[in-house]
Write an enzyme that holds these catalytic residues in place. Structure first.
Site, mmCIF file in Angstrom:
data_model
loop_
_atom_site.group_PDB
_atom_site.id
_atom_site.type_symbol
_atom_site.label_atom_id
_atom_site.label_comp_id
_atom_site.label_asym_id
_atom_site.label_seq_id
_atom_site.Cartn_x
_atom_site.Cartn_y
_atom_site.Cartn_z
ATOM 1 N N LYS A 189 -17.259 -7.285 6.324
ATOM 2 C CA LYS A 189 -16.027 -7.884 6.824
ATOM 3 C C LYS A 189 -15.862 -7.576 8.308
ATOM 4 O O LYS A 189 -16.330 -6.544 8.791
ATOM 5 C CB LYS A 189 -14.806 -7.323 6.080
ATOM 6 C CG LYS A 189 -14.676 -7.779 4.657
ATOM 7 C CD LYS A 189 -13.365 -7.267 4.078
ATOM 8 C CE LYS A 189 -13.169 -7.719 2.646
ATOM 9 N NZ LYS A 189 -11.891 -7.224 2.102
ATOM 10 N N HIS A 221 0.837 -1.203 0.000
ATOM 11 C CA HIS A 221 0.000 0.000 0.000
ATOM 12 C C HIS A 221 0.875 1.258 0.000
ATOM 13 O O HIS A 221 0.620 2.210 -0.742
ATOM 14 C CB HIS A 221 -0.893 0.057 1.248
ATOM 15 C CG HIS A 221 -1.950 -0.980 1.305
ATOM 16 N ND1 HIS A 221 -2.164 -1.742 2.425
ATOM 17 C CD2 HIS A 221 -2.880 -1.382 0.401
ATOM 18 C CE1 HIS A 221 -3.176 -2.567 2.210
ATOM 19 N NE2 HIS A 221 -3.622 -2.370 0.981
ATOM 20 N N ARG A 239 -1.467 -6.343 -7.957
ATOM 21 C CA ARG A 239 -0.394 -7.285 -7.634
ATOM 22 C C ARG A 239 -0.220 -8.319 -8.732
ATOM 23 O O ARG A 239 0.867 -8.846 -8.909
ATOM 24 C CB ARG A 239 -0.687 -7.997 -6.310
ATOM 25 C CG ARG A 239 -0.575 -7.077 -5.109
ATOM 26 C CD ARG A 239 -1.065 -7.762 -3.878
ATOM 27 N NE ARG A 239 -2.480 -8.073 -4.091
ATOM 28 C CZ ARG A 239 -3.268 -8.659 -3.226
ATOM 29 N NH1 ARG A 239 -2.797 -9.052 -2.073
ATOM 30 N NH2 ARG A 239 -4.533 -8.881 -3.493
ATOM 31 N N SER A 283 -3.144 -7.485 2.937
ATOM 32 C CA SER A 283 -3.590 -7.316 4.323
ATOM 33 C C SER A 283 -4.104 -8.633 4.887
ATOM 34 O O SER A 283 -3.892 -8.941 6.064
ATOM 35 C CB SER A 283 -4.688 -6.248 4.411
ATOM 36 O OG SER A 283 -4.162 -4.984 4.105
#
Length: 154
Positions: free
Chosen positions: A41, A17, A90, A128
């Site tokens: 979440k 990040h 990514r 994360s």
């Protein structure tokens, strides 16, 4: 003023990040790091804690603002008059999802563009979710997050 948004959960902020943040500030006059409060979440850290962490890590970068948001990103972008979303990629799996989101956002808010930044290869494996899993099992996570984040986790 060219205002961009870098949205995410940032639970917690990772070196990946931070790589995107440092590169994104060169593309905009102001970068709003938008911390999502995702009700679907269960986060490790509250929105307030995540905002504090990000502010701590980015305190020396002048053109950054950190804000919470709920709901649709396009609504938040419209509220703060942002015309650019910045997203990190990514790999290929990220691209497919992010492309769909970018097209949906553009359909809902035609003035809104998305720029994809490919994460530095040194951080391309970090997420994360991975960091949280390592923390849950008392593993060594310190090389995956900025130094300032370690104190929040401990």
């Amino acid at each position: 003023m060219r205002r961009g948004i870098y949205p995410g959960s940032f639970d917690p902020l990772t070196l990946g990040h931070l790589d995107i943040i440092k590169r994104a500030v060169d593309l905009v006059d102001e970068l709003v790091i938008a911390v999502l409060n995702n009700s679907s979440k269960i986060p490790m850290f509250t929105v307030e804690e995540r905002i504090a962490m990000i502010r701590d890590v980015t305190k020396d970068i002048e053109c950054i603002r950190v804000e919470p948001f709920n709901g649709l990103l396009v609504d938040f972008a419209s509220q703060i008059d942002a015309k650019l979303i910045i997203r990190g990629l990514r790999g290929v799996n990220d691209f497919e999802y992010e492309m769909q989101m970018a097209q949906t956002n553009r359909n809902m808010y035609p003035e809104l563009d998305t720029i994809f930044l490919v994460t530095n290869i040194n951080y391309s494996y970090i997420s994360s979710t991975l960091v949280k899993e390592i923390i849950k099992h008392d593993g060594a996570f310190q090389n995956l997050v900025p130094e300032e984040i370690v104190k929040y986790i401990k």
